[in-house]
Motif scaffolding. Structure first.
Motif, PDB file in Angstrom:
ATOM      1  N   ILE A 268     -26.409  56.510  30.172  1.00 58.45           N
ATOM      2  CA  ILE A 268     -27.856  56.573  30.003  1.00 58.45           C
ATOM      3  C   ILE A 268     -28.427  57.927  30.420  1.00 58.45           C
ATOM      4  CG2 ILE A 268     -30.048  55.640  30.891  1.00 58.45           C
ATOM      5  CD1 ILE A 268     -28.891  53.883  28.785  1.00 58.45           C
ATOM      6  N   TYR A 269     -28.038  58.395  31.590  1.00 57.23           N
ATOM      7  CA  TYR A 269     -28.667  59.597  32.147  1.00 57.23           C
ATOM      8  C   TYR A 269     -27.929  60.892  31.853  1.00 57.23           C
ATOM      9  CZ  TYR A 269     -31.596  56.401  34.791  1.00 57.23           C
ATOM     10  OH  TYR A 269     -32.486  55.439  35.151  1.00 57.23           O
ATOM     11  N   ASP A 270     -26.669  60.811  31.442  1.00 54.19           N
ATOM     12  CA  ASP A 270     -25.872  62.001  31.142  1.00 54.19           C
ATOM     13  C   ASP A 270     -25.908  63.006  32.296  1.00 54.19           C
ATOM     14  OD1 ASP A 270     -24.146  63.526  29.559  1.00 54.19           O
ATOM     15  OD2 ASP A 270     -25.804  64.603  28.599  1.00 54.19           O
ATOM     16  N   GLY A 271     -25.885  62.486  33.526  1.00 48.59           N
ATOM     17  CA  GLY A 271     -25.868  63.345  34.706  1.00 48.59           C
ATOM     18  C   GLY A 271     -27.203  63.968  35.076  1.00 48.59           C
ATOM     19  N   LYS A 272     -28.269  63.638  34.349  1.00 46.20           N
ATOM     20  CA  LYS A 272     -29.601  64.217  34.603  1.00 46.20           C
ATOM     21  C   LYS A 272     -30.587  63.117  34.972  1.00 46.20           C
ATOM     22  CE  LYS A 272     -28.446  67.259  30.846  1.00 46.20           C
ATOM     23  NZ  LYS A 272     -28.316  66.989  29.450  1.00 46.20           N
ATOM     24  N   ILE A 273     -30.509  62.649  36.203  1.00 47.47           N
ATOM     25  CA  ILE A 273     -31.408  61.577  36.636  1.00 47.47           C
ATOM     26  C   ILE A 273     -32.713  62.206  37.115  1.00 47.47           C
ATOM     27  CG2 ILE A 273     -31.743  59.654  38.215  1.00 47.47           C
ATOM     28  CD1 ILE A 273     -28.727  59.288  38.253  1.00 47.47           C
ATOM     29  N   GLN A 274     -33.679  62.261  36.200  1.00 46.80           N
ATOM     30  CA  GLN A 274     -34.993  62.823  36.517  1.00 46.80           C
ATOM     31  C   GLN A 274     -36.016  62.200  35.569  1.00 46.80           C
ATOM     32  OE1 GLN A 274     -35.137  67.079  36.461  1.00 46.80           O
ATOM     33  NE2 GLN A 274     -37.296  67.152  36.929  1.00 46.80           N
ATOM     34  N   SER A 275     -37.127  61.759  36.132  1.00 48.61           N
ATOM     35  CA  SER A 275     -38.173  61.149  35.315  1.00 48.61           C
ATOM     36  C   SER A 275     -38.915  62.193  34.500  1.00 48.61           C
ATOM     37  CB  SER A 275     -39.191  60.423  36.204  1.00 48.61           C
ATOM     38  OG  SER A 275     -38.616  59.299  36.795  1.00 48.61           O
TER      39      SER A 275
ATOM     40  N   GLU B  33     -46.547  56.029  43.546  1.00 49.29           N
ATOM     41  CA  GLU B  33     -46.728  57.225  42.720  1.00 49.29           C
ATOM     42  C   GLU B  33     -45.439  57.536  41.958  1.00 49.29           C
ATOM     43  OE1 GLU B  33     -47.807  61.924  43.179  1.00 49.29           O
ATOM     44  OE2 GLU B  33     -48.452  60.543  44.743  1.00 49.29           O
ATOM     45  N   GLY B  34     -45.571  57.779  40.671  1.00 45.30           N
ATOM     46  CA  GLY B  34     -44.427  58.108  39.837  1.00 45.30           C
ATOM     47  C   GLY B  34     -43.719  56.907  39.243  1.00 45.30           C
ATOM     48  N   HIS B  35     -44.119  55.701  39.668  1.00 43.33           N
ATOM     49  CA  HIS B  35     -43.457  54.481  39.189  1.00 43.33           C
ATOM     50  C   HIS B  35     -43.536  54.360  37.664  1.00 43.33           C
ATOM     51  CE1 HIS B  35     -42.157  50.303  39.045  1.00 43.33           C
ATOM     52  NE2 HIS B  35     -43.209  50.053  38.301  1.00 43.33           N
ATOM     53  N   SER B  36     -44.699  54.575  37.105  1.00 45.51           N
ATOM     54  CA  SER B  36     -44.875  54.420  35.656  1.00 45.51           C
ATOM     55  C   SER B  36     -44.052  55.435  34.885  1.00 45.51           C
ATOM     56  CB  SER B  36     -46.355  54.541  35.283  1.00 45.51           C
ATOM     57  OG  SER B  36     -47.085  53.500  35.903  1.00 45.51           O
ATOM     58  N   ASN B  37     -43.972  56.658  35.371  1.00 40.86           N
ATOM     59  CA  ASN B  37     -43.139  57.667  34.710  1.00 40.86           C
ATOM     60  C   ASN B  37     -41.663  57.266  34.762  1.00 40.86           C
ATOM     61  OD1 ASN B  37     -45.060  59.562  33.781  1.00 40.86           O
ATOM     62  ND2 ASN B  37     -45.267  60.364  35.838  1.00 40.86           N
ATOM     63  N   GLY B  38     -41.226  56.682  35.885  1.00 47.27           N
ATOM     64  CA  GLY B  38     -39.846  56.218  35.998  1.00 47.27           C
ATOM     65  C   GLY B  38     -39.546  55.103  35.012  1.00 47.27           C
ATOM     66  N   VAL B  39     -40.445  54.136  34.921  1.00 43.14           N
ATOM     67  CA  VAL B  39     -40.266  53.024  33.982  1.00 43.14           C
ATOM     68  C   VAL B  39     -40.298  53.563  32.544  1.00 43.14           C
ATOM     69  CG1 VAL B  39     -41.278  50.894  33.080  1.00 43.14           C
ATOM     70  CG2 VAL B  39     -41.189  51.288  35.551  1.00 43.14           C
ATOM     71  N   GLY B  40     -41.249  54.439  32.253  1.00 43.19           N
ATOM     72  CA  GLY B  40     -41.339  55.029  30.915  1.00 43.19           C
ATOM     73  C   GLY B  40     -40.070  55.777  30.533  1.00 43.19           C
ATOM     74  N   THR B  41     -39.505  56.510  31.483  1.00 37.10           N
ATOM     75  CA  THR B  41     -38.270  57.257  31.229  1.00 37.10           C
ATOM     76  C   THR B  41     -37.116  56.315  30.911  1.00 37.10           C
ATOM     77  OG1 THR B  41     -38.974  59.062  32.684  1.00 37.10           O
ATOM     78  CG2 THR B  41     -36.611  58.889  32.240  1.00 37.10           C
ATOM     79  N   ILE B  42     -36.983  55.248  31.697  1.00 35.20           N
ATOM     80  CA  ILE B  42     -35.900  54.290  31.469  1.00 35.20           C
ATOM     81  C   ILE B  42     -36.058  53.599  30.119  1.00 35.20           C
ATOM     82  CG2 ILE B  42     -34.927  52.093  32.259  1.00 35.20           C
ATOM     83  CD1 ILE B  42     -35.525  53.129  35.133  1.00 35.20           C
TER      84      ILE B  42
END
Length: 96
Positions: free
Chosen positions: A32-39, A57-66
């Motif tokens: 999934i992340y290809d070694g780049k875990i960043q939102s 803070e940042g929760h929505s960006n994390g969910v959106g990224t996933i």
């Protein structure tokens, strides 16, 4: 009160009745992340400031990224986010 396992069994059975099959996708972190875990950053037009986002803070960006990574990986024709939405569409659709 039902256990979480009993609840999921009930959900999966109802989905199976609608779909006639179940596919479970369990990717590795690397896949999934290809070694780049960043939102990523998204513009939620204020929606990210209510409910969970109000306190995390940042929760929505994390969910959106996933969700974006999952949809890009799987490339589905349809996506349902919640049992009720899925079952309502399942019942109202004559064709799948």
């Amino acid at each position: 009160m039902k256990s979480t396992q009993e609840t999921w069994i009930k959900i999966l059975r109802s989905w199976a009745l609608c779909l006639k099959k179940i596919v479970v996708f369990v990717p590795s972190t690397q896949e999934i992340y290809d070694g780049k875990i960043q939102s990523k950053s998204y513009d939620f037009d204020g929606l990210d400031k209510v409910m969970e986002g109000e306190f995390r803070e940042g929760h929505s960006n994390g969910v959106g990224t996933i969700v974006e990574l999952l949809l890009r990986t799987v490339a589905p024709n349809r996506a349902y986010f919640g049992e009720k939405e899925f079952l309502n569409n399942c019942r109202s659709s004559e064709k799948w």
